[in-house]
Design a protein around this motif. Sequence first.
Motif, PDB file in Angstrom:
ATOM      1  N   ARG A  25       0.827  -1.206   0.000  1.00 39.72           N
ATOM      2  CA  ARG A  25       0.000   0.000   0.000  1.00 39.72           C
ATOM      3  C   ARG A  25       0.862   1.257   0.000  1.00 39.72           C
ATOM      4  NH1 ARG A  25      -4.272   1.314   4.810  1.00 39.72           N
ATOM      5  NH2 ARG A  25      -4.840   3.411   4.156  1.00 39.72           N
ATOM      6  N   LYS A  26       1.919   1.256   0.800  1.00 40.76           N
ATOM      7  CA  LYS A  26       2.821   2.408   0.870  1.00 40.76           C
ATOM      8  C   LYS A  26       3.558   2.606  -0.459  1.00 40.76           C
ATOM      9  CE  LYS A  26       4.636   0.980   4.811  1.00 40.76           C
ATOM     10  NZ  LYS A  26       5.426   0.924   6.051  1.00 40.76           N
ATOM     11  N   ARG A  27       3.939   1.516  -1.086  1.00 43.53           N
ATOM     12  CA  ARG A  27       4.627   1.575  -2.381  1.00 43.53           C
ATOM     13  C   ARG A  27       3.701   2.193  -3.436  1.00 43.53           C
ATOM     14  NH1 ARG A  27       6.216  -3.371  -2.391  1.00 43.53           N
ATOM     15  NH2 ARG A  27       4.514  -4.248  -3.586  1.00 43.53           N
ATOM     16  N   ASN A  28       2.439   1.791  -3.421  1.00 46.02           N
ATOM     17  CA  ASN A  28       1.478   2.326  -4.385  1.00 46.02           C
ATOM     18  C   ASN A  28       1.161   3.794  -4.128  1.00 46.02           C
ATOM     19  OD1 ASN A  28       1.249  -0.016  -5.896  1.00 46.02           O
ATOM     20  ND2 ASN A  28      -0.355  -0.853  -4.583  1.00 46.02           N
ATOM     21  N   LEU A  29       1.273   4.228  -2.880  1.00 46.99           N
ATOM     22  CA  LEU A  29       1.037   5.635  -2.552  1.00 46.99           C
ATOM     23  C   LEU A  29       2.152   6.533  -3.063  1.00 46.99           C
ATOM     24  CD1 LEU A  29      -0.311   5.332   1.096  1.00 46.99           C
ATOM     25  CD2 LEU A  29      -1.592   6.118  -0.888  1.00 46.99           C
ATOM     26  N   ARG A  30       3.323   5.959  -3.316  1.00 44.20           N
ATOM     27  CA  ARG A  30       4.442   6.758  -3.828  1.00 44.20           C
ATOM     28  C   ARG A  30       4.240   7.173  -5.276  1.00 44.20           C
ATOM     29  NH1 ARG A  30       8.153   3.172  -0.807  1.00 44.20           N
ATOM     30  NH2 ARG A  30       8.583   1.986  -2.698  1.00 44.20           N
ATOM     31  N   GLN A  31       3.424   6.420  -6.020  1.00 43.22           N
ATOM     32  CA  GLN A  31       3.205   6.728  -7.430  1.00 43.22           C
ATOM     33  C   GLN A  31       2.343   7.979  -7.548  1.00 43.22           C
ATOM     34  OE1 GLN A  31       4.952   4.551  -9.223  1.00 43.22           O
ATOM     35  NE2 GLN A  31       5.255   3.431  -7.330  1.00 43.22           N
ATOM     36  N   GLY A  32       2.673   8.818  -8.518  1.00 42.25           N
ATOM     37  CA  GLY A  32       1.847   9.979  -8.781  1.00 42.25           C
ATOM     38  C   GLY A  32       0.549   9.560  -9.455  1.00 42.25           C
ATOM     39  N   GLN A  33      -0.328  10.509  -9.629  1.00 44.18           N
ATOM     40  CA  GLN A  33      -1.604  10.205 -10.255  1.00 44.18           C
ATOM     41  C   GLN A  33      -2.070  11.438 -11.011  1.00 44.18           C
ATOM     42  OE1 GLN A  33      -4.569   9.145  -7.399  1.00 44.18           O
ATOM     43  NE2 GLN A  33      -5.526   7.663  -8.734  1.00 44.18           N
ATOM     44  N   MET A  34      -2.872  11.240 -12.033  1.00 46.56           N
ATOM     45  CA  MET A  34      -3.426  12.370 -12.767  1.00 46.56           C
ATOM     46  C   MET A  34      -4.786  12.726 -12.170  1.00 46.56           C
ATOM     47  SD  MET A  34      -1.347  13.324 -14.999  1.00 46.56           S
ATOM     48  CE  MET A  34       0.248  12.681 -15.393  1.00 46.56           C
ATOM     49  N   ALA A  35      -5.070  14.010 -12.119  1.00 49.69           N
ATOM     50  CA  ALA A  35      -6.372  14.466 -11.628  1.00 49.69           C
ATOM     51  C   ALA A  35      -7.443  14.007 -12.614  1.00 49.69           C
ATOM     52  CB  ALA A  35      -6.390  15.971 -11.482  1.00 49.69           C
ATOM     53  N   ASP A  36      -8.636  13.774 -12.103  1.00 50.54           N
ATOM     54  CA  ASP A  36      -9.730  13.296 -12.926  1.00 50.54           C
ATOM     55  C   ASP A  36     -10.136  14.361 -13.945  1.00 50.54           C
ATOM     56  OD1 ASP A  36     -13.078  12.517 -12.912  1.00 50.54           O
ATOM     57  OD2 ASP A  36     -11.559  10.976 -13.206  1.00 50.54           O
ATOM     58  N   LYS A  37     -10.576  13.910 -15.104  1.00 45.64           N
ATOM     59  CA  LYS A  37     -10.949  14.824 -16.188  1.00 45.64           C
ATOM     60  C   LYS A  37     -12.123  15.731 -15.792  1.00 45.64           C
ATOM     61  CE  LYS A  37     -11.512  14.549 -21.201  1.00 45.64           C
ATOM     62  NZ  LYS A  37     -10.292  15.207 -21.601  1.00 45.64           N
ATOM     63  N   THR A  38     -12.980  15.250 -14.908  1.00 46.37           N
ATOM     64  CA  THR A  38     -14.137  16.044 -14.484  1.00 46.37           C
ATOM     65  C   THR A  38     -13.729  17.259 -13.662  1.00 46.37           C
ATOM     66  OG1 THR A  38     -14.422  14.640 -12.549  1.00 46.37           O
ATOM     67  CG2 THR A  38     -15.713  14.090 -14.482  1.00 46.37           C
ATOM     68  N   ASN A  39     -12.517  17.242 -13.079  1.00 45.11           N
ATOM     69  CA  ASN A  39     -12.054  18.360 -12.254  1.00 45.11           C
ATOM     70  C   ASN A  39     -11.146  19.322 -13.009  1.00 45.11           C
ATOM     71  OD1 ASN A  39     -13.325  17.279  -9.973  1.00 45.11           O
ATOM     72  ND2 ASN A  39     -11.604  15.940  -9.584  1.00 45.11           N
ATOM     73  N   GLU A  40     -10.834  19.035 -14.263  1.00 46.99           N
ATOM     74  CA  GLU A  40      -9.853  19.841 -14.990  1.00 46.99           C
ATOM     75  C   GLU A  40     -10.296  21.287 -15.187  1.00 46.99           C
ATOM     76  OE1 GLU A  40      -8.006  18.403 -18.546  1.00 46.99           O
ATOM     77  OE2 GLU A  40      -7.246  16.625 -17.519  1.00 46.99           O
ATOM     78  N   ALA A  41     -11.556  21.521 -15.512  1.00 39.05           N
ATOM     79  CA  ALA A  41     -12.042  22.893 -15.725  1.00 39.05           C
ATOM     80  C   ALA A  41     -11.940  23.694 -14.434  1.00 39.05           C
ATOM     81  CB  ALA A  41     -13.483  22.863 -16.224  1.00 39.05           C
ATOM     82  N   GLN A  42     -12.258  23.061 -13.333  1.00 36.77           N
ATOM     83  CA  GLN A  42     -12.179  23.706 -12.020  1.00 36.77           C
ATOM     84  C   GLN A  42     -10.727  24.064 -11.683  1.00 36.77           C
ATOM     85  OE1 GLN A  42     -13.751  21.140  -9.024  1.00 36.77           O
ATOM     86  NE2 GLN A  42     -14.471  22.819  -7.750  1.00 36.77           N
ATOM     87  N   LEU A  43      -9.813  23.142 -11.961  1.00 41.00           N
ATOM     88  CA  LEU A  43      -8.388  23.378 -11.679  1.00 41.00           C
ATOM     89  C   LEU A  43      -7.827  24.477 -12.569  1.00 41.00           C
ATOM     90  CD1 LEU A  43      -7.160  19.726 -11.188  1.00 41.00           C
ATOM     91  CD2 LEU A  43      -7.185  21.527  -9.473  1.00 41.00           C
ATOM     92  N   LYS A  44      -8.285  24.569 -13.801  1.00 42.34           N
ATOM     93  CA  LYS A  44      -7.823  25.630 -14.697  1.00 42.34           C
ATOM     94  C   LYS A  44      -8.247  27.003 -14.186  1.00 42.34           C
ATOM     95  CE  LYS A  44      -7.550  22.911 -18.907  1.00 42.34           C
ATOM     96  NZ  LYS A  44      -8.238  22.490 -20.127  1.00 42.34           N
ATOM     97  N   ARG A  45      -9.428  27.067 -13.561  1.00 41.43           N
ATOM     98  CA  ARG A  45      -9.881  28.320 -12.965  1.00 41.43           C
ATOM     99  C   ARG A  45      -9.045  28.682 -11.739  1.00 41.43           C
ATOM    100  NH1 ARG A  45     -15.030  26.825 -14.148  1.00 41.43           N
ATOM    101  NH2 ARG A  45     -15.407  25.949 -12.091  1.00 41.43           N
ATOM    102  N   LEU A  46      -8.691  27.675 -10.933  1.00 36.37           N
ATOM    103  CA  LEU A  46      -7.910  27.926  -9.717  1.00 36.37           C
ATOM    104  C   LEU A  46      -6.481  28.329 -10.034  1.00 36.37           C
ATOM    105  CD1 LEU A  46      -9.114  24.947  -7.509  1.00 36.37           C
ATOM    106  CD2 LEU A  46      -9.618  27.341  -7.132  1.00 36.37           C
ATOM    107  N   MET A  47      -5.940  27.778 -11.133  1.00 35.64           N
ATOM    108  CA  MET A  47      -4.547  28.031 -11.495  1.00 35.64           C
ATOM    109  C   MET A  47      -4.477  28.551 -12.931  1.00 35.64           C
ATOM    110  SD  MET A  47      -3.093  24.568  -9.709  1.00 35.64           S
ATOM    111  CE  MET A  47      -1.550  24.652 -10.520  1.00 35.64           C
ATOM    112  N   PRO A  48      -4.817  29.826 -13.149  1.00 43.20           N
ATOM    113  CA  PRO A  48      -4.897  30.336 -14.513  1.00 43.20           C
ATOM    114  C   PRO A  48      -3.569  30.402 -15.253  1.00 43.20           C
ATOM    115  CG  PRO A  48      -5.205  32.106 -12.935  1.00 43.20           C
ATOM    116  CD  PRO A  48      -5.170  30.830 -12.159  1.00 43.20           C
ATOM    117  N   TYR A  49      -2.455  30.484 -14.528  1.00 43.52           N
ATOM    118  CA  TYR A  49      -1.142  30.619 -15.183  1.00 43.52           C
ATOM    119  C   TYR A  49      -0.320  29.346 -15.149  1.00 43.52           C
ATOM    120  CZ  TYR A  49      -2.576  35.436 -14.786  1.00 43.52           C
ATOM    121  OH  TYR A  49      -3.297  36.600 -14.872  1.00 43.52           O
ATOM    122  N   ALA A  50      -0.897  28.248 -14.680  1.00 42.85           N
ATOM    123  CA  ALA A  50      -0.152  26.991 -14.581  1.00 42.85           C
ATOM    124  C   ALA A  50      -0.008  26.345 -15.944  1.00 42.85           C
ATOM    125  CB  ALA A  50      -0.849  26.032 -13.635  1.00 42.85           C
TER     126      ALA A  50
END
Length: 65
Positions: free
Chosen positions: A40-65
Amino acid sequence: MPKMKTNRAAAKRFTRTGSGKFKIRKANASHILTKKTTKRKRNLRQGQMADKTNEAQLKRLMPYA
């Protein structure tokens, strides 16, 4: 028009990849690790991509990212 502000909480948790997706770090990997299995700890070390449903929200939060 003034500059837009980046949400600092989001900026600390998400990073934008070259393809425009958002990379996140998994939760539950920082403390109380003794009771968690090695697998479980080994799997927690792997990164992950944010879900596609949250992308529009994240773009609003981080306009210059």
